[in-house]
Design a protein around this motif. Structure first.
Motif, PDB file in Angstrom:
ATOM      1  N   LYS A  37     -11.117   4.249  40.515  1.00  0.00           N
ATOM      2  CA  LYS A  37     -10.219   3.878  41.619  1.00  0.00           C
ATOM      3  C   LYS A  37      -9.938   2.378  41.580  1.00  0.00           C
ATOM      4  O   LYS A  37     -10.847   1.565  41.420  1.00  0.00           O
ATOM      5  CB  LYS A  37     -10.840   4.235  42.969  1.00  0.00           C
ATOM      6  CG  LYS A  37     -10.427   5.596  43.459  1.00  0.00           C
ATOM      7  CD  LYS A  37     -10.493   5.643  44.976  1.00  0.00           C
ATOM      8  CE  LYS A  37     -10.395   7.063  45.451  1.00  0.00           C
ATOM      9  NZ  LYS A  37      -9.084   7.601  45.487  1.00  0.00           N
ATOM     10  N   ASN A  38      -8.679   2.040  41.737  1.00  0.00           N
ATOM     11  CA  ASN A  38      -8.265   0.644  41.776  1.00  0.00           C
ATOM     12  C   ASN A  38      -8.808  -0.003  43.045  1.00  0.00           C
ATOM     13  O   ASN A  38      -8.697   0.568  44.128  1.00  0.00           O
ATOM     14  CB  ASN A  38      -6.734   0.564  41.727  1.00  0.00           C
ATOM     15  CG  ASN A  38      -6.232  -0.850  41.669  1.00  0.00           C
ATOM     16  OD1 ASN A  38      -6.344  -1.588  42.648  1.00  0.00           O
ATOM     17  ND2 ASN A  38      -5.666  -1.216  40.545  1.00  0.00           N
ATOM     18  N   ARG A  54     -11.350   7.302  34.459  1.00  0.00           N
ATOM     19  CA  ARG A  54     -10.508   6.732  35.515  1.00  0.00           C
ATOM     20  C   ARG A  54     -11.409   6.172  36.604  1.00  0.00           C
ATOM     21  O   ARG A  54     -12.390   6.799  36.989  1.00  0.00           O
ATOM     22  CB  ARG A  54      -9.580   7.794  36.121  1.00  0.00           C
ATOM     23  CG  ARG A  54      -8.525   8.282  35.170  1.00  0.00           C
ATOM     24  CD  ARG A  54      -7.552   9.211  35.833  1.00  0.00           C
ATOM     25  NE  ARG A  54      -8.198  10.457  36.239  1.00  0.00           N
ATOM     26  CZ  ARG A  54      -7.641  11.353  37.026  1.00  0.00           C
ATOM     27  NH1 ARG A  54      -6.430  11.151  37.503  1.00  0.00           N
ATOM     28  NH2 ARG A  54      -8.274  12.460  37.340  1.00  0.00           N
ATOM     29  N   ASP A  61      -5.785  -0.733  45.478  1.00  0.00           N
ATOM     30  CA  ASP A  61      -4.886   0.358  45.866  1.00  0.00           C
ATOM     31  C   ASP A  61      -5.626   1.681  45.720  1.00  0.00           C
ATOM     32  O   ASP A  61      -5.786   2.195  44.607  1.00  0.00           O
ATOM     33  CB  ASP A  61      -3.629   0.337  44.987  1.00  0.00           C
ATOM     34  CG  ASP A  61      -2.607   1.395  45.367  1.00  0.00           C
ATOM     35  OD1 ASP A  61      -2.876   2.215  46.277  1.00  0.00           O
ATOM     36  OD2 ASP A  61      -1.531   1.408  44.741  1.00  0.00           O
ATOM     37  N   ASN A 106      -2.952   1.357  34.542  1.00  0.00           N
ATOM     38  CA  ASN A 106      -3.019   2.544  35.383  1.00  0.00           C
ATOM     39  C   ASN A 106      -1.939   3.536  34.948  1.00  0.00           C
ATOM     40  O   ASN A 106      -1.157   3.256  34.038  1.00  0.00           O
ATOM     41  CB  ASN A 106      -2.904   2.178  36.866  1.00  0.00           C
ATOM     42  CG  ASN A 106      -1.599   1.483  37.208  1.00  0.00           C
ATOM     43  OD1 ASN A 106      -0.540   1.827  36.695  1.00  0.00           O
ATOM     44  ND2 ASN A 106      -1.674   0.496  38.083  1.00  0.00           N
ATOM     45  N   GLN A 107      -1.925   4.679  35.594  1.00  0.00           N
ATOM     46  CA  GLN A 107      -0.982   5.724  35.208  1.00  0.00           C
ATOM     47  C   GLN A 107       0.470   5.262  35.336  1.00  0.00           C
ATOM     48  O   GLN A 107       1.306   5.611  34.515  1.00  0.00           O
ATOM     49  CB  GLN A 107      -1.225   6.976  36.048  1.00  0.00           C
ATOM     50  CG  GLN A 107      -2.525   7.652  35.700  1.00  0.00           C
ATOM     51  CD  GLN A 107      -2.816   8.864  36.562  1.00  0.00           C
ATOM     52  OE1 GLN A 107      -3.952   9.067  36.905  1.00  0.00           O
ATOM     53  NE2 GLN A 107      -1.830   9.650  36.896  1.00  0.00           N
ATOM     54  N   LYS A 108       0.745   4.461  36.338  1.00  0.00           N
ATOM     55  CA  LYS A 108       2.111   3.963  36.539  1.00  0.00           C
ATOM     56  C   LYS A 108       2.544   3.082  35.360  1.00  0.00           C
ATOM     57  O   LYS A 108       3.670   3.163  34.896  1.00  0.00           O
ATOM     58  CB  LYS A 108       2.195   3.186  37.857  1.00  0.00           C
ATOM     59  CG  LYS A 108       3.584   2.725  38.204  1.00  0.00           C
ATOM     60  CD  LYS A 108       3.609   1.994  39.537  1.00  0.00           C
ATOM     61  CE  LYS A 108       5.003   1.474  39.818  1.00  0.00           C
ATOM     62  NZ  LYS A 108       5.048   0.642  41.022  1.00  0.00           N
ATOM     63  N   ARG A 123      -4.775   4.569  46.163  1.00  0.00           N
ATOM     64  CA  ARG A 123      -3.985   5.676  45.611  1.00  0.00           C
ATOM     65  C   ARG A 123      -3.888   5.611  44.093  1.00  0.00           C
ATOM     66  O   ARG A 123      -3.428   6.537  43.450  1.00  0.00           O
ATOM     67  CB  ARG A 123      -2.574   5.666  46.193  1.00  0.00           C
ATOM     68  CG  ARG A 123      -2.527   5.864  47.701  1.00  0.00           C
ATOM     69  CD  ARG A 123      -1.147   5.590  48.234  1.00  0.00           C
ATOM     70  NE  ARG A 123      -0.818   4.187  47.986  1.00  0.00           N
ATOM     71  CZ  ARG A 123       0.405   3.701  47.861  1.00  0.00           C
ATOM     72  NH1 ARG A 123       1.443   4.480  47.966  1.00  0.00           N
ATOM     73  NH2 ARG A 123       0.609   2.431  47.624  1.00  0.00           N
ATOM     74  N   SER A 124      -4.309   4.505  43.526  1.00  0.00           N
ATOM     75  CA  SER A 124      -4.138   4.267  42.091  1.00  0.00           C
ATOM     76  C   SER A 124      -5.487   4.267  41.368  1.00  0.00           C
ATOM     77  O   SER A 124      -6.506   3.858  41.929  1.00  0.00           O
ATOM     78  CB  SER A 124      -3.452   2.914  41.896  1.00  0.00           C
ATOM     79  OG  SER A 124      -3.271   2.634  40.532  1.00  0.00           O
ATOM     80  N   TYR A 125      -5.446   4.715  40.117  1.00  0.00           N
ATOM     81  CA  TYR A 125      -6.643   4.700  39.267  1.00  0.00           C
ATOM     82  C   TYR A 125      -6.389   3.817  38.057  1.00  0.00           C
ATOM     83  O   TYR A 125      -5.334   3.907  37.432  1.00  0.00           O
ATOM     84  CB  TYR A 125      -6.973   6.111  38.770  1.00  0.00           C
ATOM     85  CG  TYR A 125      -7.555   7.006  39.824  1.00  0.00           C
ATOM     86  CD1 TYR A 125      -8.931   7.100  39.983  1.00  0.00           C
ATOM     87  CD2 TYR A 125      -6.743   7.758  40.654  1.00  0.00           C
ATOM     88  CE1 TYR A 125      -9.486   7.926  40.952  1.00  0.00           C
ATOM     89  CE2 TYR A 125      -7.278   8.588  41.628  1.00  0.00           C
ATOM     90  CZ  TYR A 125      -8.648   8.662  41.771  1.00  0.00           C
ATOM     91  OH  TYR A 125      -9.185   9.473  42.726  1.00  0.00           O
ATOM     92  N   ASP A 126      -7.369   2.986  37.729  1.00  0.00           N
ATOM     93  CA  ASP A 126      -7.314   2.226  36.488  1.00  0.00           C
ATOM     94  C   ASP A 126      -7.909   3.109  35.403  1.00  0.00           C
ATOM     95  O   ASP A 126      -8.813   3.903  35.651  1.00  0.00           O
ATOM     96  CB  ASP A 126      -8.107   0.926  36.614  1.00  0.00           C
ATOM     97  CG  ASP A 126      -7.481  -0.029  37.623  1.00  0.00           C
ATOM     98  OD1 ASP A 126      -6.246  -0.033  37.745  1.00  0.00           O
ATOM     99  OD2 ASP A 126      -8.231  -0.767  38.281  1.00  0.00           O
TER     100      ASP A 126
END
Length: 158
Positions: free
Chosen positions: A83-84, A81, A87, A51-53, A89-92
């Motif tokens: 959606k995780n 992208r 989460d 993911n972006q993080k 708020r997170s995208y894989d």
């Protein structure tokens, strides 16, 4: 005027960057995009999602910079992208078919340029150059990526 090593080191780095950026333009790709494609490819090959993080942490860049990079890569058709599941708020991030193709082309260009760059040196000179560069890159500034991380960063392309 005294010759400074840093002059040659930065000039060589500049030459490499300019030449490689020229080659990447053939694929509609920038250097950060190429490295990110390699990073995503490596994760996906190990059946892991990225993911972006993950990208921000791996490269030591801030969230907004990663967001901009990812949006551009998505616009260029290199990634998608999703959606995780755990989460919202997170995208894989996953490579598209085009991203896969670019990965293989960039990898090929990387090896070709390394061969062109290093053919100027004898085998003995190459060994000495690597020995000296290892010394020079041994203790980076605190805010800089260390050589082990950088080599890992590049190895994602290889």
């Amino acid at each position: 005027m005294k010759e400074l090593l840093i002059t040659y080191l930065t000039y060589a780095a500049h030459q490499v960057q300019v030449e490689f950026e020229k080659r990447l333009k053939n694929y509609g790709c920038s250097w950060p995009q190429a490295l990110t494609i390699g990073f995503i490819k490596k994760f996906n090959e190990n059946n892991k999602t990225v993911n972006q993080k993950d990208i921000a942490e791996a490269y030591g860049i801030k969230g907004p910079s990663v967001t901009s990079l990812i949006k551009t890569m998505e616009k260029n058709g290199f990634i998608t992208r999703v959606k995780n599941k755990n989460d919202a708020r997170s995208y894989d991030v996953f490579l598209t078919e085009k991203g896969e193709e670019v990965f293989h082309q960039v990898k090929k260009a990387f090896f070709e340029y390394d061969g062109e760059f290093s053919k100027k040196l004898s085998d003995e000179d190459k060994k000495e150059f690597l020995r000296l560069m290892k010394i020079v890159t041994e203790n980076p500034p605190p805010d800089s990526m260390n050589i082990t991380s950088y080599r890992t960063y590049l190895s994602n392309l290889l």
